[in-house]
Scaffold this active site. Structure first.
Site, PDB file in Angstrom:
ATOM      1  N   CYS A 400      11.056 -38.056 -10.215  1.00  0.00           N
ATOM      2  CA  CYS A 400      12.160 -38.863 -10.180  1.00  0.00           C
ATOM      3  C   CYS A 400      13.231 -37.930  -9.832  1.00  0.00           C
ATOM      4  O   CYS A 400      13.396 -37.555  -8.581  1.00  0.00           O
ATOM      5  CB  CYS A 400      12.527 -39.287 -11.610  1.00  0.00           C
ATOM      6  SG  CYS A 400      13.346 -40.824 -11.592  1.00  0.00           S
ATOM      7  N   HIS A 539       7.470 -42.224 -12.463  1.00  0.00           N
ATOM      8  CA  HIS A 539       6.865 -41.431 -13.544  1.00  0.00           C
ATOM      9  C   HIS A 539       5.428 -41.595 -13.804  1.00  0.00           C
ATOM     10  O   HIS A 539       4.949 -42.247 -14.531  1.00  0.00           O
ATOM     11  CB  HIS A 539       7.674 -41.693 -14.762  1.00  0.00           C
ATOM     12  CG  HIS A 539       9.136 -41.283 -14.726  1.00  0.00           C
ATOM     13  ND1 HIS A 539       9.629 -40.247 -15.363  1.00  0.00           N
ATOM     14  CD2 HIS A 539      10.341 -42.035 -14.338  1.00  0.00           C
ATOM     15  CE1 HIS A 539      10.822 -39.973 -15.089  1.00  0.00           C
ATOM     16  NE2 HIS A 539      11.068 -41.167 -14.825  1.00  0.00           N
ATOM     17  N   GLU A 541       3.171 -39.456 -15.133  1.00  0.00           N
ATOM     18  CA  GLU A 541       3.124 -39.039 -16.344  1.00  0.00           C
ATOM     19  C   GLU A 541       2.810 -40.057 -17.442  1.00  0.00           C
ATOM     20  O   GLU A 541       1.949 -39.831 -18.239  1.00  0.00           O
ATOM     21  CB  GLU A 541       3.919 -37.967 -16.932  1.00  0.00           C
ATOM     22  CG  GLU A 541       5.473 -38.455 -17.440  1.00  0.00           C
ATOM     23  CD  GLU A 541       6.281 -38.699 -16.206  1.00  0.00           C
ATOM     24  OE1 GLU A 541       5.881 -38.551 -15.361  1.00  0.00           O
ATOM     25  OE2 GLU A 541       7.549 -38.904 -16.854  1.00  0.00           O
TER      26      GLU A 541
HETATM   27  N1  GLN Z   1      19.416 -39.613 -12.696  1.00  0.00           N
HETATM   28  C1  GLN Z   1      18.386 -40.101 -11.480  1.00  0.00           C
HETATM   29  C2  GLN Z   1      18.638 -41.711 -11.317  1.00  0.00           C
HETATM   30  O1  GLN Z   1      19.101 -42.240 -11.944  1.00  0.00           O
HETATM   31  C3  GLN Z   1      17.055 -39.632 -11.639  1.00  0.00           C
HETATM   32  C4  GLN Z   1      16.366 -40.496 -12.949  1.00  0.00           C
HETATM   33  C5  GLN Z   1      15.081 -40.004 -13.671  1.00  0.00           C
HETATM   34  O2  GLN Z   1      14.684 -38.774 -13.242  1.00  0.00           O
HETATM   35  N2  GLN Z   1      14.265 -40.565 -14.459  1.00  0.00           N
HETATM   36  O3  GLN Z   1      18.307 -41.935 -10.208  1.00  0.00           O
END
Ligand code: GLN
EC number: 6.3.4.2
Length: 567
Positions: A400, A539, A541
């Protein structure tokens, strides 16, 4: 490791309640953090091992509507479900132990219950009645508990916090009423407590457990099973005493000792007779024999690694490991698949935000992982970590924000977009510091409908949340790792890599190997001329399990293992 067969549906079990689920309510007393979530998850796995189907739920007494806006420093990670709910990290344990995907309807908080009740009141649904905790709030909780009650054999419902907490009372009252509404024997109560050990007198003390059970009894709940956390073996005499004073059968006083790995919990609880006690409490006899092969295999892999790899997690919330719970677990699973122990070092990205000397912090690691995160703090450090990994050919997994940082690094240092950055960090109107390679997405497609977001939307639930499909480039490293070119993974973010930079970045060598099915949203990037460098917008994970490690984590740890042989 073979993906294990975990039974999700029971074959011939209808029993006296027909297809209605039996309910197990799990509460805690004496102190918090006793491992209620883990005990619930392990019990779920044990019931599955005996051929029953289960569903696990968490009822949290806090007033936040969901944990989505709570600080990871306070609450640990937010676990996202396929259907896009932001939930408690205990749902992660449930899913990891049972393989049953958690759903939006598996998690509720007081805040959610109250806001529903108040919405109904405003709409006039209560026809002018006075709205009260009993029955309106408790009815709302009971309605929640009933969702899907004809789908599984056992519904395990964990109440957050400890008995006696003011916020928890409506939940305790609701489960008391619920068990009363149901036919006798359809609901049981399992209570977790602590037996402190006094070294000076060499004794385990049972009094706090007695008090905690009294507290439960005073609100009308008599526990059927007591799970007692203890550092020391519980002597027979103490077990008898607990049984006598707490009005629980002696065999239903189950010991929970400290474990080396959480993945021992199903076998350990089985050895202490927890699943047998539960089946006895429901009068299910003869009890089907458990098949624990999966957990024996997991145990063997946890306890007999053939080597060790060191992975640096370069993040912001490194003081509280729970903030990256699923990542740590997924790495462990990747290690199990490769028969190595994964040693994680938590590196605070801010440490080298301003320092040039990244190498001193990252040297010697066999792999680097930059996890998700929000806000600007630490991001320059994360960009440096991505650069270090790319240049030094250290395996890198960016998740992310970790992917966004890898793209910004590529833009700045390889593709010549010197001021590349993310719109997330440019909030001062009229003062643009960065060229927005990562931008704030306002409109996207979910399934076959369009989702829109306005700039002024409140913080809760305005992200791209839950499972989205991605299409992978055949022959790419990710396609190889997954063994397929269509995947779906869980998302939780507001910002996206701007597809407008795709050509420029690809010319510089960064491959966009995963895209949303409409080709508009970059989902995965990789450096093909690197031993293993992958960034993913989602994600992975969240879907990894000890008996079915996530393909990316499996391959990432494999790359780390190769690296460990080189250095
Ligand atoms: N802050 C970033 C976004 O909102 C990444 C979010 C995250 O890593 N879950 O896109």
């Amino acid at each position: 490791m073979q993906p294990a067969e975990i039974p999700h549906t029971s074959k011939n079990f209808t029993g006296v309640f027909g297809h209605m689920a039996r309910y197990i309510f799990i509460t805690g007393g004496v102190v918090s953090s006793l491992g209620k979530g883990l005990a619930s998850a392990a019990l779920g796995a044990l019931l599955q091992a005996r051929g029953f189907s289960v569903r696990l739920r968490k009822l949290d007494p806090y007033l936040n509507v969901d944990p989505g806006t709570m600080s990871p420093f306070e609450h640990g990670e937010v676990f996202v479900t396929d259907d896009g709910a932001e939930t408690d990290l205990d749902l992660g344990h449930y899913e990891r132990f049972t393989g049953v995907p958690a759903r939006m309807t598996d998690s509720v908080s007081s805040g959610r219950i109250y806001s529903t009740v108040l919405e109904k009141e405003r709409r006039g649904d209560y026809l002018g009645k006075t709205i009260q905790v009993v029955p309106h709030v408790t009815n709302e909780i009971k309605d929640f508990l009933k969702i899907g009650d004809d789908e599984v054999d056992f519904m395990l419902c964990e109440i957050g916090g400890t008995v006696g907490d003011i916020e928890g009372l409506p939940f305790f009252e609701a489960i008391r009423q619920f068990s009363h509404d149901k036919p006798r024997g359809q609901c049981i109560f399992m209570h977790l407590t602590l037996l402190p050990y006094l070294a000076a007198s060499g004794e385990l003390k049972t009094k706090p457990t007695q008090h905690s059970v009294k507290e439960l009894q005073s609100i009308g709940i008599a526990p059927d099973i007591l799970v007692c956390r203890s550092e020391q073996p519980i002597p027979e005499k103490e077990r008898e005493k607990i049984a006598l004073f707490c009005n629980v059968r002696k065999e239903h006083v189950v010991a929970a000792y400290d474990l080396k790995s959480i993945y021992e919990a199903p076998l350990a609880y089985h050895a202490q007779g927890l699943d047998q006690a539960v089946l006895d409490a429901f009068d299910i006899s003869p009890a089907p024999k458990p098949d624990l092969n999966v957990w024996h295999d997991v145990y063997d892999r946890v306890h007999n690694p053939e080597g060790e790899v060191r992975v640096a997690i370069v993040g912001k919330y490194t003081q509280l490991e729970d903030a990256y719970k699923s990542i740590a677990e997924a790495l462990t699973h990747g290690g199990m698949a490769n028969r190595v122990k994964v040693k994680i070092d938590w590196v605070d990205a801010e440490v080298f935000d301003s320092s040039e000397d990244v190498a001193t912090h990252l040297e010697g690691f066999h792999a680097i992982l930059v996890p998700g995160g929000f806000g600007e703090r630490g991001t320059e450090g994360k960009i440096k970590a991505a650069q270090y990994a790319r240049e030094q050919k250290v395996p890198y997994l960016g998740i992310c924000l970790g992917m966004q940082m890898a793209v910004i690094e590529a833009a700045r240092n390889v593709a010549g977009v010197k001021t590349a950055g993310s719109e997330e960090f440019d909030h001062e109107a009229g003062k643009k510091r960065f060229e927005p390679v990562v931008y704030h997405l306002k409109e996207w497609v979910q399934g076959n409908h369009k989702v829109e977001r306005k700039v002024g939307d409140d913080k809760g639930g305005t992200m791209r949340l839950g499972a989205y499909d991605a299409t992978l480039t055949p022959g790419s490293r990710v396609a190889e790792a997954y063994g397929t070119t269509t995947i779906d993974e869980r998302h939780r973010h507001r910002y996206e890599v701007d597809v407008a930079y795709k050509d420029q970045l690809e010319k510089a060598g960064l491959v966009f190997s995963g895209m949303s099915p409409d080709g508009k949203l970059p989902e995965i990037v990789e450096w093909p001329d690197h031993p293993w460098f992958i960034g993913v917008q989602f994600h992975p994970e969240l879907k990894s399990k000890p008996f079915d490690p996530h393909p990316l984590f499996k391959d990432f740890v494999r790359a780390a293992k190769d690296m460990s042989r080189l250095v």
